[in-house]
Design a protein around this motif. Structure first.
Motif, PDB file in Angstrom:
ATOM      1  N   UNK A 198       0.904  -1.110   0.039  1.00 61.40           N
ATOM      2  CA  UNK A 198       0.029   0.043   0.246  1.00 61.40           C
ATOM      3  C   UNK A 198       1.046   1.271   0.034  1.00 61.40           C
ATOM      4  N   UNK A 199       0.947   1.991  -0.864  1.00 66.16           N
ATOM      5  CA  UNK A 199       1.992   3.225  -1.082  1.00 66.16           C
ATOM      6  C   UNK A 199       1.566   4.235  -0.182  1.00 66.16           C
ATOM      7  N   UNK A 200       0.461   4.277   0.475  1.00 70.20           N
ATOM      8  CA  UNK A 200       0.324   5.295   1.445  1.00 70.20           C
ATOM      9  C   UNK A 200       0.661   4.950   2.885  1.00 70.20           C
ATOM     10  N   UNK A 201       0.551   3.409   3.255  1.00 67.01           N
ATOM     11  CA  UNK A 201       0.925   3.109   4.526  1.00 67.01           C
ATOM     12  C   UNK A 201       2.213   2.179   4.302  1.00 67.01           C
ATOM     13  N   UNK A 202       2.498   1.749   3.411  1.00 69.33           N
ATOM     14  CA  UNK A 202       3.538   0.717   3.139  1.00 69.33           C
ATOM     15  C   UNK A 202       3.166  -0.965   3.722  1.00 69.33           C
ATOM     16  N   UNK A 203       1.885  -1.328   4.038  1.00 64.25           N
ATOM     17  CA  UNK A 203       1.352  -2.105   4.495  1.00 64.25           C
ATOM     18  C   UNK A 203       1.252  -3.389   3.432  1.00 64.25           C
ATOM     19  N   UNK A 204       1.774  -4.598   3.581  1.00 64.90           N
ATOM     20  CA  UNK A 204       1.885  -5.691   3.063  1.00 64.90           C
ATOM     21  C   UNK A 204       1.634  -7.111   3.328  1.00 64.90           C
ATOM     22  N   UNK A 205       1.039  -7.957   2.684  1.00 58.62           N
ATOM     23  CA  UNK A 205       0.900  -9.116   3.366  1.00 58.62           C
ATOM     24  C   UNK A 205       1.851 -10.258   2.737  1.00 58.62           C
ATOM     25  N   UNK A 206       2.484 -10.780   3.686  1.00 58.63           N
ATOM     26  CA  UNK A 206       3.678 -11.854   3.300  1.00 58.63           C
ATOM     27  C   UNK A 206       3.439 -12.916   4.171  1.00 58.63           C
ATOM     28  N   UNK A 207       3.272 -14.123   3.308  1.00 59.30           N
ATOM     29  CA  UNK A 207       2.874 -15.397   4.031  1.00 59.30           C
ATOM     30  C   UNK A 207       1.677 -15.440   5.096  1.00 59.30           C
TER      31      UNK A 207
END
Length: 218
Positions: A198-207
């Motif tokens: 998410x470019x606004x928050x940097x959130x990313x789901x990994x595994x």
């Protein structure tokens, strides 16, 4: 005849007196002429010297501004991002599949930089008018030319590292000005295309676990 004796004596005395007067007069003239000396002519005064002006101080060099830059290689195969802070730089080269490199180094006052990474990777670039960085990247036997424009958030360079279920993850992302993302996620050292953040928050789901990718600075 007897009277002529005193007359001769008187005449001789007068002649002697005249001779003495003449001698004194001559001696006085010599002394006077000898005592007159020429006064030395005054020396011509030198014109006042004007001190030469001191050279103007050289203009102080402006420090390289802190900023982030992101762009693509000229062959459009990969992306490059560079972050500058206080004369230091960190860069990331990524093709979005399996080729990447993190590079670090100093930035010279003229904006030139030579950054190095693992395996002999090298980035040579120059900051031009604070607007863009142009240069080359040599990595894994490949040679790439690139141009990275000044980034405006959320465009820029991001990274996330974490351990999830005993697996070590290390992800790098370049967000370009058009919103396109290019990144690689390493799981236990094995690279693969990275999921989008998410470019606004940097959130990313990994595994199955949500992580946060944060902006990268030197």
């Amino acid at each position: 005849m007897k009277r002529s004796g005193p007359l001769l004596t008187l005449l001789a005395g007068l002649l002697l007196g005249l001779f003495m007067l003449s001698l004194n007069a001559t001696t006085g003239e010599k002394k006077t002429s000898a005592s007159v000396t020429e006064s030395p002519s005054p020396k011509a005064s030198s014109p006042p010297t004007t001190p030469s002006p001191s050279p103007p101080p050289s203009p102080s060099k402006s420090p390289v501004p802190n900023a982030d830059y992101a762009g693509r290689t000229d062959d459009d195969s990969s992306a490059v991002a560079v972050s500058l802070r206080d004369g230091r730089a960190i860069a990331y080269f990524c093709d979005g599949r399996d080729k990447e490199s993190w590079l670090k180094g100093d930035v010279e006052d003229d904006g030139s930089m030579k950054l190095t990474g693992k395996g002999g990777a090298e980035l040579n670039g120059t900051l031009k008018q604070g607007k863009r960085i142009s240069g080359t990247v040599d990595i894994g036997g490949g040679h790439y030319t690139f141009t990275a424009d000044k980034a405006i958030k959320p465009s820029g360079l991001y990274r996330a590292t974490a351990t999830v279920r005993s697996a070590k993850f290390d992800g790098g992302w370049i967000v370009l000005k058009d919103g396109t993302q290019v990144g690689i996620l390493n799981k236990n050292g094995k690279p693969s295309p990275a999921p989008e953040i998410d470019p606004e928050t940097g959130a990313v789901t990994i595994d199955g676990r949500q992580l946060t990718a944060r902006p990268v600075t030197p």
